[in-house]
Design a protein around this motif. Structure first.
Motif: not given
Length: 464
Positions: A124-134
């Motif tokens: 929520l602070g940076t917009g950096k994505l977490v995408d463990p399942f493609g």
């Protein structure tokens, strides 16, 4: 793309979480839409803060689903659903987890979600994505694929196959072959059959008004889900209509699918009517040989279709008013206007269908025509010009303020009572005859003229 833009109000929300030592992510449809370059709508957050901690650090928080770790924050004019990282296990009812426990990480939280395109989080602070399942790759490929084993995901929640179908039409994505195969599995269909009809109905309505309804409808049929919830549809597949006269290119099933495609995207009533308008054709189908050619007829199919639509919609627990309006449109969809209609005939049509239903009925006619050849009506075709002329005649009739109901008569029951006509059955008969008179001759809708006619009817036909 490794990050997305976070709206400024959400960054302010994040500052409150961070100030209190908590980590928070934007999840769900908002992330998916952002990656598709679409505007965000609802904001859903996932956090390591427990519900009671969220309620403590924000001024106004509603415990909308606190048993499942969900609360709704009201801030900056937004309602933001916020759920604590959680893990789920056991789905004995095929819909809800038997056990919910709080998870330690966003990755564990994402692992319980349905499809990879919905299992992406953004800090929520940076917009950096977490995408463990493609999920990002599946969005690029326009693929709907489950997180992990499709059989496991669908066994957990029978609504998920229905949602997969809706996403396909809504997003214009295809369903991953392994995922689609699992949706057809008998055990999965058994679990899907156990979801509430209201859940299916709500998803079905969203399908009918999405970008590509026929994509959803074909998938519902292919997987067997449609047969579970709307078995009345099954005889439409293979019910041929083409007999050389050029009216139809498709069987009844595909005609209905494409008719929904031709309905307005923002009018659920017309979309429902388009889906049901010919569902009675298999029962009404008759053939005859004329001049050596086989002709196919569906006499009175609109009446049978209205009956089947009512039965189906009642099973799906649609509101009574919706059922009433949709079945009325279905029953009236076979009108055939010709330029030789008298003004009285136009008035009678408006009275029968109801002025409030006229525009919907016209839209249903256009949807019906679209479904015949899977293309819209050309604005230079004879049929288009005929409908345009009919619309103008209706508008002219309305502008003339002709009597369209008994309420529009220049006399009332009280007026008839004053000239000696008793209340009761006789008065009702006279009022109906007066209305018929005014329908044929609008200039007769004047009090003195109608009272004179009323007395004549009373004295010559009714008076003992």
């Amino acid at each position: 793309m490794d990050s997305i833009n976070i709206p400024s109000d959400l960054k302010k929300v994040n500052q409150i979480f961070e100030k209190n030592g908590f980590k928070t992510y934007l999840v769900g449809g908002a992330v998916r839409d952002s990656l598709r370059n679409k505007s965000m709508h609802d904001w859903d957050l996932a956090t390591n803060a427990r519900p009671e901690q969220v309620m403590k650090i924000f001024h106004k928080v509603i415990p909308t689903g606190i048993a499942h770790g969900t609360v709704t924050i009201h801030i900056f004019g937004h309602e933001i659903e916020t759920t604590t990282f959680r893990a789920e296990s056991g789905y004995s009812d095929g819909r809800h987890p038997d056990k919910i426990s709080y998870a330690d990480s966003i990755e564990e939280d994402l692992s319980r979600r349905d499809f990879t395109i919905n299992a992406i989080a953004a800090e929520l602070g940076t917009g950096k994505l977490v995408d463990p399942f493609g999920g990002r790759e599946d969005i690029k490929r326009r693929i709907i694929r489950t997180v992990g084993s499709p059989f496991d995901r669908f066994s957990e929640d029978g609504l998920r196959p229905v949602r997969a179908v809706r996403f396909a039409g809504q997003l214009g994505f295809s369903i991953d072959p392994e995922t689609l195969d699992a949706m057809k599995n008998e055990d999965v269909l058994r679990i899907t059959s156990g979801i509430s009809v209201e859940r299916f109905r709500d998803e079905f309505c969203r399908m009918l008004t999405c970008q590509s309804p026929s994509v959803c409808l074909k998938l519902l049929e292919e997987t067997g889900i449609l047969d579970i919830f709307i078995p009345e549809f099954k005889p439409c597949r293979g019910c041929t209509q083409h007999d050389g006269r050029g009216f139809h290119d498709f069987d009844v099933a595909d005609h209905l699918f494409y008719a929904v495609d031709g309905s307005p995207r923002d009018n659920l009533l017309v979309a429902l009517a388009a889906f049901y308008h010919d569902i009675g054709k298999p029962e009404a189908r008759k053939t005859e040989i004329k001049d050596g050619c086989e002709l196919i007829h569906f006499h009175k199919h609109e009446v049978i279709s209205a009956e089947k639509a009512e039965k189906s919609m009642r099973k799906l627990k649609f509101p009574n008013e919706t059922i009433k309006k949709v079945t009325h449109l279905v029953k009236e969809h076979m009108f055939f206007y010709t330029p030789d209609w008298s003004d009285a005939a136009v008035r009678r049509f408006i009275i029968r269908v109801g002025l409030e239903n006229f525009e919907d009925l016209m839209q249903l006619r256009l949807a019906d025509i679209h479904g015949m050849h899977n293309c819209p009506l050309s604005d230079c075709s004879p049929e288009f010009n005929l409908l345009a002329e009919f619309r103008k005649r209706v508008e002219k009739t309305v502008a003339e303020k002709s009597a369209m109901s008994m309420r529009d008569l220049a006399v009332s029951g009280n007026d008839l009572a004053k000239i000696g006509i008793p209340a009761g059955k006789s008065m009702g008969i006279i009022l109906r005859e007066l209305f018929e008179t005014v329908t044929d001759s609008p200039e007769m809708n004047e009090k003195e003229k109608l009272l004179e006619v009323a007395l004549r009817i009373w004295n010559q036909k009714i008076k003992p």
